[in-house]
Design a protein around this motif. Structure first.
Motif, PDB file in Angstrom:
ATOM      1  N   MET A 354       0.036  -1.537 -10.896  1.00 12.10           N
ATOM      2  CA  MET A 354       1.248  -0.853 -11.351  1.00 12.10           C
ATOM      3  C   MET A 354       1.326   0.557 -10.761  1.00 12.10           C
ATOM      4  N   ALA A 355       0.207   1.277 -10.785  1.00  8.64           N
ATOM      5  CA  ALA A 355       0.209   2.660 -10.290  1.00  8.64           C
ATOM      6  C   ALA A 355       0.486   2.706  -8.787  1.00  8.64           C
ATOM      7  N   SER A 356      -0.107   1.788  -8.034  1.00  5.29           N
ATOM      8  CA  SER A 356       0.114   1.789  -6.584  1.00  5.29           C
ATOM      9  C   SER A 356       1.548   1.405  -6.240  1.00  5.29           C
ATOM     10  N   ASN A 357       2.108   0.413  -6.971  1.00  7.14           N
ATOM     11  CA  ASN A 357       3.455  -0.070  -6.668  1.00  7.14           C
ATOM     12  C   ASN A 357       4.556   0.876  -7.136  1.00  7.14           C
ATOM     13  N   HIS A 358       4.352   1.521  -8.289  1.00  2.42           N
ATOM     14  CA  HIS A 358       5.453   2.265  -8.909  1.00  2.42           C
ATOM     15  C   HIS A 358       5.264   3.780  -8.944  1.00  2.42           C
ATOM     16  N   LEU A 359       4.074   4.257  -8.565  1.00  2.00           N
ATOM     17  CA  LEU A 359       3.846   5.702  -8.492  1.00  2.00           C
ATOM     18  C   LEU A 359       3.487   6.151  -7.075  1.00  2.00           C
ATOM     19  N   VAL A 360       2.500   5.498  -6.488  1.00  2.00           N
ATOM     20  CA  VAL A 360       2.008   5.931  -5.176  1.00  2.00           C
ATOM     21  C   VAL A 360       2.962   5.528  -4.051  1.00  2.00           C
ATOM     22  N   LEU A 361       3.342   4.247  -3.992  1.00  2.00           N
ATOM     23  CA  LEU A 361       4.204   3.777  -2.897  1.00  2.00           C
ATOM     24  C   LEU A 361       5.546   4.510  -2.824  1.00  2.00           C
ATOM     25  N   PRO A 362       6.239   4.728  -3.954  1.00  2.00           N
ATOM     26  CA  PRO A 362       7.497   5.487  -3.868  1.00  2.00           C
ATOM     27  C   PRO A 362       7.318   6.885  -3.275  1.00  2.00           C
ATOM     28  N   ILE A 363       6.194   7.528  -3.598  1.00  2.17           N
ATOM     29  CA  ILE A 363       5.928   8.860  -3.030  1.00  2.17           C
ATOM     30  C   ILE A 363       5.693   8.753  -1.522  1.00  2.17           C
ATOM     31  N   ILE A 364       4.889   7.758  -1.107  1.00  4.60           N
ATOM     32  CA  ILE A 364       4.610   7.560   0.316  1.00  4.60           C
ATOM     33  C   ILE A 364       5.899   7.301   1.092  1.00  4.60           C
ATOM     34  N   GLU A 365       6.800   6.511   0.507  1.00  8.01           N
ATOM     35  CA  GLU A 365       8.043   6.173   1.192  1.00  8.01           C
ATOM     36  C   GLU A 365       9.005   7.360   1.287  1.00  8.01           C
ATOM     37  N   ARG A 366       8.889   8.289   0.364  1.00  5.92           N
ATOM     38  CA  ARG A 366       9.785   9.453   0.370  1.00  5.92           C
ATOM     39  C   ARG A 366       9.255  10.607   1.217  1.00  5.92           C
ATOM     40  N   VAL A 367       7.957  10.695   1.364  1.00  7.09           N
ATOM     41  CA  VAL A 367       7.337  11.773   2.138  1.00  7.09           C
ATOM     42  C   VAL A 367       6.894  11.191   3.479  1.00  7.09           C
ATOM     43  N   GLN A 368       7.607  11.491   4.505  1.00  5.66           N
ATOM     44  CA  GLN A 368       7.406  10.857   5.813  1.00  5.66           C
ATOM     45  C   GLN A 368       5.997  11.054   6.358  1.00  5.66           C
ATOM     46  N   VAL A 369       5.414  12.210   6.124  1.00  7.50           N
ATOM     47  CA  VAL A 369       4.086  12.489   6.658  1.00  7.50           C
ATOM     48  C   VAL A 369       3.023  11.578   6.044  1.00  7.50           C
ATOM     49  N   LEU A 370       3.330  10.975   4.874  1.00  2.00           N
ATOM     50  CA  LEU A 370       2.373  10.086   4.204  1.00  2.00           C
ATOM     51  C   LEU A 370       2.531   8.629   4.603  1.00  2.00           C
ATOM     52  N   THR A 371       3.509   8.317   5.433  1.00  6.58           N
ATOM     53  CA  THR A 371       3.800   6.928   5.792  1.00  6.58           C
ATOM     54  C   THR A 371       2.583   6.149   6.294  1.00  6.58           C
ATOM     55  N   PRO A 372       1.688   6.728   7.115  1.00 10.53           N
ATOM     56  CA  PRO A 372       0.507   5.971   7.580  1.00 10.53           C
ATOM     57  C   PRO A 372      -0.377   5.443   6.440  1.00 10.53           C
ATOM     58  N   LEU A 373      -0.282   6.041   5.247  1.00 19.81           N
ATOM     59  CA  LEU A 373      -1.120   5.608   4.121  1.00 19.81           C
ATOM     60  C   LEU A 373      -0.765   4.201   3.630  1.00 19.81           C
ATOM     61  N   LYS A 374       0.415   3.697   4.001  1.00 16.45           N
ATOM     62  CA  LYS A 374       0.807   2.348   3.586  1.00 16.45           C
ATOM     63  C   LYS A 374      -0.168   1.297   4.112  1.00 16.45           C
ATOM     64  N   ALA A 375      -0.826   1.606   5.219  1.00 13.51           N
ATOM     65  CA  ALA A 375      -1.799   0.670   5.790  1.00 13.51           C
ATOM     66  C   ALA A 375      -3.100   0.634   4.985  1.00 13.51           C
ATOM     67  N   TYR A 376      -3.254   1.572   4.055  1.00 12.75           N
ATOM     68  CA  TYR A 376      -4.489   1.665   3.268  1.00 12.75           C
ATOM     69  C   TYR A 376      -4.226   1.420   1.780  1.00 12.75           C
ATOM     70  N   LEU A 377      -3.272   0.555   1.501  1.00 16.86           N
ATOM     71  CA  LEU A 377      -2.911   0.297   0.105  1.00 16.86           C
ATOM     72  C   LEU A 377      -4.083  -0.279  -0.695  1.00 16.86           C
ATOM     73  N   LEU A 378      -4.861  -1.154  -0.087  1.00 14.33           N
ATOM     74  CA  LEU A 378      -6.009  -1.738  -0.784  1.00 14.33           C
ATOM     75  C   LEU A 378      -7.022  -0.659  -1.158  1.00 14.33           C
ATOM     76  N   GLN A 379      -7.317   0.233  -0.225  1.00 12.62           N
ATOM     77  CA  GLN A 379      -8.270   1.309  -0.500  1.00 12.62           C
ATOM     78  C   GLN A 379      -7.717   2.287  -1.556  1.00 12.62           C
ATOM     79  N   ILE A 380      -6.399   2.473  -1.545  1.00 14.13           N
ATOM     80  CA  ILE A 380      -5.768   3.307  -2.569  1.00 14.13           C
ATOM     81  C   ILE A 380      -5.989   2.698  -3.946  1.00 14.13           C
ATOM     82  N   ARG A 381      -5.877   1.377  -4.029  1.00 11.45           N
ATOM     83  CA  ARG A 381      -6.122   0.707  -5.318  1.00 11.45           C
ATOM     84  C   ARG A 381      -7.566   0.857  -5.755  1.00 11.45           C
ATOM     85  N   TRP A 382      -8.495   0.831  -4.813  1.00  8.99           N
ATOM     86  CA  TRP A 382      -9.895   1.062  -5.178  1.00  8.99           C
ATOM     87  C   TRP A 382     -10.065   2.453  -5.786  1.00  8.99           C
ATOM     88  N   LEU A 383      -9.430   3.443  -5.172  1.00 11.84           N
ATOM     89  CA  LEU A 383      -9.503   4.808  -5.699  1.00 11.84           C
ATOM     90  C   LEU A 383      -8.865   4.898  -7.083  1.00 11.84           C
TER      91      LEU A 383
END
Length: 455
Positions: A354-383
Motif C-alpha cells: 500500500m505504501a509503495s503504490n499509494h505514497l511512494v510511487l505518486p511522489i516518484i511520478e510527480r518529481v521527475q528527478v526521482l523517475t529512475p527509482l521506479k526500477a527499484y520498486l522491489l528494493q523500496i518495498r524491502w526498505l
C-alpha cells in the motif's frame, strides 16, 4: 528452561520448513499452473485473524474481565454471517478492477481517488503500528520467559532487536521476494495455513493438559473458582459498564474482521473463487470456537495455581513450565510464535504494498528527478518492510509495558473502524462521493488520534 541458542535454532528450523513448503507450492504453480487453492486452504488462511492477542491476550483478558473476551469473536462471527452479501461483492469487484489492497478497493469506488488511497494508507500505517508492536512484544516476552533471560528495564534488551530483524527477514522471504501485479502469494498462503493449524493444535494441547492433567475437568475448575473467589472468570459482567464494553467489542470486531489490511488481503486479494466463501462461512467460525474453547480453563488454572495476575497474558506458557513439561512449553512457544509471525508477515507485506503504490510511487511520478527509482520498486518495498517493523519495535519499547496485550490491539481495531463508512457505504450506497469519503476518513482519523493515539 531452554538456552537462547536452542530456541533460536528451533525457530530457524521451523521457519525453514515453512519456507520450504511455500517454495514447493510456488514451483508447483510454475510447473503445472496450479497451486493449492481449495476452499479449505482459503478458509483456514483467514485464521490469521487469531494473532498473539488470541493465543496469549485472550487468557489475560479472561483472567481480568471474565467472558468479555468473547465479544471480540462474537462480532467477527456476526460479520461472517453476512459475507455472501458483502465479501462476495468485494471479491467480484477485485476480479473486475484488479484490486490489490483495501486502499486500492476503496479508492477505486471513489473514482480512483489518489487522495483517499493515500489517506487510507497513512491511517493503516499509523493505526496498525501498535498491533504489530503487540506481536513483537508477545514473541520477545515469551522468548525471555522460556529462556529465563535477563531483560532490560523495559523488558526488551538485545532480544527485541534480534526478533525484529528475524521478522524483517521472514517477511521479505515469504511475501516480498518479487513483484506480482496481482499481489497474490499462494506459497505464502499455504505456509500461513500450516501456521494456523500449528497454533490451534498448540492451544488445544495446552487446554487439554490444564483441564485434564492439572485439574479434573471443567466442573472441577469451575467449583474451585467459586471456592477461591475467582468467579469473575466465568462472569459476563465482571467489569463496570460491561454492557457498553460488550457492544463496543462486538462493533469493533464486526468491522475489523473485514477492515484489517491483512484480513482484506487474505479474504479478497487471495481469493481464487468466490464460491470458496461458502466454506469459509462455516469453517472459519468453527476454527474461532475451537481456539477459544480452553481460554477460561487456562485463565482459571493460572489463578488457582497462584500465578501472578499481572502475568496472565502468558499463562499458556507458564502453566506447562510450572508443571515441568518442557515439550509442552516449547509447543506453546511455537504456537504463540506462529500466531505472531503469521500476522506480522501478512500485515507488513500488505502495508509495504500500500505504501509503495499509494505514497511512494505518486511522489516518484510527480518529481521527475526521482523517475529512475521506479526500477527499484522491489528494493523500496524491502526498505518499507524494515521501516514498518523498526517503527513497531520503537513503539513496543516506548509503550507496550504499560498495557495488556488486548488494550494495545483495541487501539488498532478502532483505527481501522474508520474505513467502515467508506467501505460498506461505497458497496451498498450508490450516492456516496469522494469528498464525503475523504472528509469522513480524515475526521475519524483525527478523532482517533486525539482520543486514543495522544493519550
Amino acid at each position: 528452561m531452554f538456552s537462547s541458542l536452542t530456541v533460536i535454532l528451533v525457530i530457524s528450523l521451523y521457519m525453514a520448513v515453512l519456507f520450504g513448503i511455500a517454495q514447493l507450492v510456488e514451483r508447483r504453480i510454475e510447473r503445472t499452473g496450479e497451486g493449492f487453492r481449495g476452499p479449505w486452504i482459503y478458509a483456514l488462511s483467514l485464521a490469521v485473524y487469531h494473532t498473539s492477542w488470541t493465543f496469549y491476550g485472550s487468557v489475560g483478558f479472561a483472567a481480568k474481565s471474565g467472558l468479555l473476551f468473547l465479544g471480540v469473536y462474537l462480532g467477527a462471527i456476526l460479520s461472517i454471517a453476512f459475507w455472501w452479501f458483502s465479501l462476495r461483492r468485494m471479491v467480484l469487484a477485485k476480479e473486475t478492477f484488479r484490486i490489490t489492497s483495501i486502499a486500492d478497493f476503496i479508492s477505486t469506488r471513489y473514482n480512483r481517488s489518489e487522495k483517499i488511497a493515500a489517506l487510507i494508507t497513512l491511517i493503516a500505517l499509523i493505526g496498525i503500528l501498535p498491533y504489530i508492536a503487540l506481536q513483537l512484544k508477545a514473541v520477545v516476552s515469551s522468548f525471555q520467559l522460556i529462556t529465563a533471560q535477563e531483560s532490560s528495564a523495559m523488558g526488551w534488551g538485545i532480544s527485541g532487536l534480534l526478533i525484529t530483524l528475524f521478522m524483517i527477514v521472514f517477511t521479505i522471504m515469504f511475501g516480498v521476494r518479487r513483484l506480482d501485479p496481482t499481489e497474490r502469494h499462494q506459497g505464502m498462503i499455504t505456509a500461513l495455513v500450516v501456521e494456523c493449524l500449528v497454533k490451534l493444535i498448540a492451544f488445544l494441547a495446552i487446554g487439554l493438559f490444564v483441564s485434564y492433567s492439572l485439574f479434573d475437568g471443567f466442573d472441577d475448575i469451575t467449583s474451585r473458582l467459586f471456592e477461591a473467589g475467582f468467579e469473575r472468570v466465568v462472569s459476563f459482567s465482571a467489569t463496570e459498564n460491561s454492557g457498553v464494553m460488550w457492544l463496543t467489542l462486538i462493533i469493533l470486531s464486526f468491522a475489523a474482521v473485514q477492515n484489517l489490511p491483512r484480513q482484506f488481503h487474505v479474504a479478497v486479494v487471495e481469493n481464487a473463487n468466490h464460491q470458496h466463501i461458502k466454506t469459509a462461512m462455516w469453517l472459519f467460525p468453527a476454527y474461532m470456537i475451537l481456539i477459544n474453547l480452553f481460554v477460561v480453563p487456562i485463565a482459571a488454572g493460572g489463578l488457582l495455581l497462584g500465578l501472578p495476575e499481572e502475568s496472565a497474558d502468558f499463562y499458556v506458557l507458564l502453566l506447562p513450565q510450572l508443571a515441568g513439561n518442557d515439550l509442552l512449553t516449547l509447543l506453546a512457544f511455537i504456537g504463540g510464535f506462529s500466531a505472531a509471525t503469521g500476522m506480522v508477515i501478512i500485515t507488513t507485506m500488505t502495508l509495504s504494498t500500500m505504501a509503495s503504490n499509494h505514497l511512494v510511487l505518486p511522489i516518484i511520478e510527480r518529481v521527475q528527478v526521482l523517475t529512475p527509482l521506479k526500477a527499484y520498486l522491489l528494493q523500496i518495498r524491502w526498505l518499507l518492510v524494515a521501516f514498518i517493523l523498526f517503527g513497531s519495535y520503537g513503539f513496543a519499547i516506548e509503550f507496550s509495558d504499560s498495557y495488556i496485550l488486548v488494550a494495545i490491539g483495541l487501539i488498532s481495531f478502532v483505527a481501522v473502524l474508520q474505513f467502515t463508512p467508506a467501505l460498506f457505504g461505497g458497496i451498498f450506497w450508490s450516492r456516496g462521493n469522494s469528498l464525503g469519503a475523504f472528509a469522513g476518513l480524515l475526521a475519524g482519523f483525527i478523532v482517533w488520534g486525539y482520543t486514543l493515539g495522544i493519550p
